[in-house]
Enzyme design. Structure first.
Site, PDB file in Angstrom:
ATOM      1  N   ASN A 147       0.812  -1.218   0.000  1.00  0.00           N
ATOM      2  CA  ASN A 147       0.000   0.000   0.000  1.00  0.00           C
ATOM      3  C   ASN A 147       0.845   1.268   0.000  1.00  0.00           C
ATOM      4  O   ASN A 147       0.368   2.336   0.370  1.00  0.00           O
ATOM      5  CB  ASN A 147      -0.972  -0.005   1.178  1.00  0.00           C
ATOM      6  CG  ASN A 147      -0.286  -0.204   2.520  1.00  0.00           C
ATOM      7  OD1 ASN A 147       0.942  -0.180   2.615  1.00  0.00           O
ATOM      8  ND2 ASN A 147      -1.067  -0.409   3.564  1.00  0.00           N
ATOM      9  N   ARG A 285       3.803   7.455  11.246  1.00  0.00           N
ATOM     10  CA  ARG A 285       3.303   6.981  12.525  1.00  0.00           C
ATOM     11  C   ARG A 285       3.128   8.174  13.455  1.00  0.00           C
ATOM     12  O   ARG A 285       3.986   9.076  13.502  1.00  0.00           O
ATOM     13  CB  ARG A 285       4.256   5.949  13.152  1.00  0.00           C
ATOM     14  CG  ARG A 285       4.240   4.595  12.466  1.00  0.00           C
ATOM     15  CD  ARG A 285       2.897   3.895  12.582  1.00  0.00           C
ATOM     16  NE  ARG A 285       2.866   2.586  11.958  1.00  0.00           N
ATOM     17  CZ  ARG A 285       2.445   2.353  10.712  1.00  0.00           C
ATOM     18  NH1 ARG A 285       2.042   3.368   9.953  1.00  0.00           N
ATOM     19  NH2 ARG A 285       2.417   1.124  10.243  1.00  0.00           N
ATOM     20  N   GLN A 314      -3.775   3.948  18.664  1.00  0.00           N
ATOM     21  CA  GLN A 314      -4.870   3.799  17.713  1.00  0.00           C
ATOM     22  C   GLN A 314      -5.793   2.676  18.169  1.00  0.00           C
ATOM     23  O   GLN A 314      -5.302   1.581  18.435  1.00  0.00           O
ATOM     24  CB  GLN A 314      -4.321   3.519  16.301  1.00  0.00           C
ATOM     25  CG  GLN A 314      -3.563   4.691  15.748  1.00  0.00           C
ATOM     26  CD  GLN A 314      -3.169   4.561  14.279  1.00  0.00           C
ATOM     27  OE1 GLN A 314      -2.753   5.517  13.669  1.00  0.00           O
ATOM     28  NE2 GLN A 314      -3.271   3.369  13.727  1.00  0.00           N
ATOM     29  N   HIS A 333      -6.815   6.283  10.476  1.00  0.00           N
ATOM     30  CA  HIS A 333      -5.713   5.697   9.705  1.00  0.00           C
ATOM     31  C   HIS A 333      -6.272   4.927   8.498  1.00  0.00           C
ATOM     32  O   HIS A 333      -6.519   3.731   8.566  1.00  0.00           O
ATOM     33  CB  HIS A 333      -4.898   4.774  10.602  1.00  0.00           C
ATOM     34  CG  HIS A 333      -3.580   4.381  10.023  1.00  0.00           C
ATOM     35  ND1 HIS A 333      -2.600   3.762  10.759  1.00  0.00           N
ATOM     36  CD2 HIS A 333      -3.057   4.515   8.773  1.00  0.00           C
ATOM     37  CE1 HIS A 333      -1.548   3.538   9.998  1.00  0.00           C
ATOM     38  NE2 HIS A 333      -1.809   3.972   8.781  1.00  0.00           N
TER      39      HIS A 333
END
Length: 400
Positions: A147, A285, A314, A333
């Site tokens: 990705n 991050r 998260q 995210h």
């Protein structure tokens, strides 16, 4: 037979999709650097379907159960009473995502004596205590490059959204207004700006290539310098360290892994050395930035905008200051989990599991830790150590 725990994010609030906006997605076979896309022996899903949520199950159930393995899929991952914690004691494999990470701390590993493989459905394995994995001989792998371009596209979108003040302008439309002056009072052209990336790996280089047509002046810093021909092709300036880059850039995009050397790198001191009114983009991050320093810089005007889709922990608690700080363009995210990306990382997970169960080597590009040491991509991009401290705060999202 093995027990596999797969931690995925929840289904859409109105239920798992019965149909999709598009009938298909483009089929890719090779990435820009020549690495082939995942090549499992077979898949049990339709590319373009929602695979990253609990009902999608990464398309793994038939494959694993036909082999006699046990698959547990859950989104309940945080706290001592979570499904993840309760099921971990006899698990051999844990599959998690960067978007909804099952934090594999040293304490959790100690409760899982059978754990042999921690597999990331995506890229970025910082939610695993890599030092503990090294010490315990646990293999850590991720689906490298699956990705990266998805994230690079997201970076460009966020840069333009901040610089052109897109989000507030859109909100005026929703509110029924036509407030042109309010919209343009923070809107600029990207053309001619100095734009730099912290790291020029697969994502950072993808960002540079996509920004070149915007007639910006490109900069980068990385522990591994790009080949001279690539620097010439992109007309990009190399900086030996982060500080020399951020002093000259109007836009800075963070594209490096999180490890002990990058944890809280963007603090008050470093942000104070940036140009006043610079924009900071972080799809790497959340913990690379000091949470409160970012909020303070936006409130003071030192930063003109901050956008990203990565947080720590998260999911972020409801009272996380990045939800309410001014001039931000935050999203959950999502940059690396488009439906297109999901088809690749689901296929990559299947490929790794096929190799694991058949005793074949996992691709070197996918390896982070193997045989008690950093390996493959991990050796190139990570440092030994642990950056999961504080991840227990994710439980506050569920509590709120």
């Amino acid at each position: 037979m093995a027990k596999i725990i797969c931690v995925l994010y929840d289904d859409p609030i109105d239920g798992y999709p019965k149909s999709y906006p598009r009938d298909s997605i483009p089929k890719l076979t090779v990435y820009p650097d020549g690495q082939t896309t995942p090549t499992p022996e077979a898949i049990d899903f339709k590319p373009g379907d929602l695979l990253g949520s609990v009902s999608g199950e990464l398309g793994l159930r038939k494959f694993l159960e036909d082999l006699g393995h046990t698959l547990v899929v859950t989104s309940d991952k945080d706290g001592p009473n979570s499904v993840f914690e309760k099921e971990l004691h006899d698990a051999e494999i844990v599959i998690s995502q960067p978007f909804w990470p099952a934090y594999l701390t040293a304490e959790r590993m100690a409760k899982a004596p059978k754990l042999k493989l921690a597999l990331t459905a995506g890229i970025g394995s910082d939610h695993v205590d890599l030092q503990a994995a090294i010490d315990r001989g646990i293999t850590v792998a991720e689906i490298t490059y699956c990705n990266s371009i998805s994230v690079a596209e997201h970076v460009v979108m966020m840069i333009l959204s901040l610089v052109r003040n897109y989000i507030p302008s859109y909100q005026w439309v929703i509110k029924g207004g036509w407030n042109i002056a309010d919209c343009v009072s923070r809107s600029y052209d990207l053309e001619g700006m100095e734009v730099g990336t912290i790291a020029a790996g697969r994502i950072g280089l993808g960002v540079l290539r996509r920004l070149k047509p915007f007639d910006v002046k490109l900069h980068y810093t990385d522990r591994h310098r790009l080949p001279a021909e690539v620097e010439k092709e992109l007309n990009v300036t190399y900086h030996p360290d982060v500080e020399s880059l951020i002093r000259v850039c109007d836009v800075v995009t963070i594209n490096c892994p999180l490890h002990p050397e990058t944890e809280h790198m963007f603090d008050d001191k470093l942000i104070g050395k940036m140009k006043r009114g610079a924009y900071l983009i972080n799809t790497a991050r959340g913990k690379i930035c000091d949470r409160d320093a970012i909020a303070r810089a936006l409130e003071s005007g030192q930063l003109a905008g901050y956008a990203g889709d990565v947080w720590f922990p998260q999911p972020a608690p409801q009272d996380h200051p990045w939800r309410t700080m001014p001039h931000h363009g935050m999203t959950p995210h999502v940059s690396g989990t488009s439906l297109s990306a999901q088809a690749r990382y689901a296929a990559g997970v299947r490929e790794v599991l096929e190799c694991w169960f058949e005793g074949r080597p996992i691709r070197n590009e996918y390896l982070i830790v193997e045989g008690g040491k950093l390996a493959g991509t991990g050796e190139h991009s990570y440092s030994k150590g642990n950056v999961t401290k504080g991840s227990e705060e994710a439980a506050r999202f569920k509590a709120s």
